[in-house]
Design an enzyme around this catalytic site. Structure first.
Site, PDB file in Angstrom:
ATOM      1  CB  SER A  15      -0.917   0.014   1.237  1.00 59.95           C
ATOM      2  OG  SER A  15      -0.146   0.085   2.427  1.00 59.95           O
ATOM      3  CB  SER A 140       9.872  10.526   8.370  1.00 59.28           C
ATOM      4  OG  SER A 140       8.920  11.530   8.673  1.00 59.28           O
ATOM      5  CE1 TYR A 153       7.204   6.756  11.078  1.00 60.62           C
ATOM      6  CE2 TYR A 153       7.097   9.152  11.138  1.00 60.62           C
ATOM      7  CZ  TYR A 153       7.148   7.968  10.425  1.00 60.62           C
ATOM      8  OH  TYR A 153       7.164   8.014   9.045  1.00 60.62           O
ATOM      9  CE  LYS A 157      10.106   6.058   9.404  1.00 54.60           C
ATOM     10  NZ  LYS A 157      10.257   5.071   8.321  1.00 54.60           N
TER      11      LYS A 157
END
Length: 264
Positions: A15, A140, A153, A157
Site C-alpha cells: 500500500s 521521514s 516514530y 527514523k
C-alpha cells in the site's frame, strides 16, 4: 543511471508509497520483488504492475527481525540477484510521550529500525560480493525534526539516519550507495495505521496526511532521487523543507515554532 533489467526489492509494497513505487517502476523494464506481511494485498499490487511476469512476491514481517536471512535468500533466488533494496516498510505513531507505553516505543524500534537494519545486514554480503548495490531508505522529515505526538516514530527514523550514514561511509569502496528519502505528508493510510499510546491503531486520517502529496506523484519524484543516487532527499511541502533548513541554521526558532503545534 538506468533501471533497465535491474532487480529492485521493495518492502512495505502492499500500500501507500511502496505500492505506488512498484506500479511506477514496473513501467521501466525492471524486475520487481514485492514484500510486506499481506500476501493478498501484494498479489493485487502485482496485478496492477505492467509486466506481472517480472514481479515476484516474498512475504515478510520486519518485526520478526531474527528470521530475515531466509527472506533474503528467497529474494535473491527470484531473479538470481538484487540490485536495489528499497527499505520502505514501517509503522507510525500518534500519542503523547506521557501516554505512550514502553511496549509501543519498543514495537516502533523493532519494526522501523531493527527490522530494516536486520534485512539490510542480511543482504549486505550479496552487495559486497557483487561490488555494487544500493540501499534506499524511506525515513521521514520527522527523522530530522522531532514533533509532537511522534516521539517513538521520530526516534526510529532518526536512528535509521545514523545507521545508514555509517554504512555508506564503510562501504563506499564496495560501490554500495545509500539513499535516504525523507517524505513529508503523503496521502496514505499511515496515520490510520499509526499506533496510539496503548498500541492500538489510531484508525483515523490526520488532516495534514489527507492533504499530503499524492502517492503516485511522490513515487515519480522518489524514482528520480534513486536514479541520481542522492545521499539524502526531502520530498515534501515547502513548510516541511523550510523546517529542515531552520533546524540546521535556526534551531531555537524552529523549537519555538514546533511548541505551537497542536498536541491534541
Amino acid at each position: 543511471m538506468s533501471f533497465s533489467n535491474k532487480t529492485i526489492w521493495i518492502t512495505g509494497a502492499s500500500s501507500g508509497i511502496g505500492k505506488a513505487l512498484a506500479i511506477e517502476l514496473s513501467q521501466q523494464n525492471v524486475k520487481l520483488i514485492l514484500s510486506s506481511r499481506k500476501l493478498v494485498a501484494l498479489e493485487l499490487v502485482k496485478k496492477e504492475c505492467k509486466n506481472a511476469a517480472e514481479v515476484k512476491i516474498v512475504t515478510l514481517d520486519l518485526e520478526d527481525y531474527n528470521n530475515l536471512q531466509s527472506k533474503v535468500d528467497e529474494a535473491i533466488s527470484c531473479f538470481g540477484t538484487v540490485d536495489i533494496l528499497v527499505n520502505n516498510g514501517g509503522i507510525s505513531q500518534r500519542s503523547l510521550v506521557k501516554d505512550t507505553q514502553i511496549s509501543v516505543d519498543k514495537r516502533l524500534m523493532d519494526i522501523n529500525y531493527l527490522g530494516t537494519v536486520a534485512l539490510t545486514k542480511a543482504l549486505l554480503p550479496h552487495f559486497i560480493k557483487n561490488k555494487k548495490g544500493q540501499f534506499v531508505v524511506t525515513t521521514s522529515i520527522v527523522g530530522k525534526i522531532g514533533t509532537p505526538l511522534r516521539s517513538s516514530y521520530a526516534a526510529s527514523k532518526h536512528a535509521l539516519h545514523g545507521f545508514f550514514d555509517s554504512l555508506r561511509a564503510e562501504h563506499h569502496r564496495d560501490n554500495i550507495a545509500v539513499t535516504l528519502v525523507c517524505p513529508g505528508f503523503v496521502n496514505t493510510n499511515v496515520s490510520k495505521n499509526a499506533l496510539t499510546g496503548n498500541g492500538t491503531p489510531q484508525q483515523k486520517m490526520d488532516s495534514a496526511t489527507e492533504n499530503g502529496i499524492d502517492p503516485e506523484r511522490f513515487a515519480k519524484q522518489m524514482i528520480k532521487v534513486i536514479k541520481k543516487k542522492k545521499e539524502e532527499a526531502y520530498i515534501a511541502g515547502t513548510k516541511e523543507k523550510l523546517a529542515v533548513f531552520a533546524k540546521r541554521f535556526y534551531p531555537k526558532l524552529l523549537s519555538i515554532m514546533i511548541r505551537k503545534l497542536s498536541v491534541t
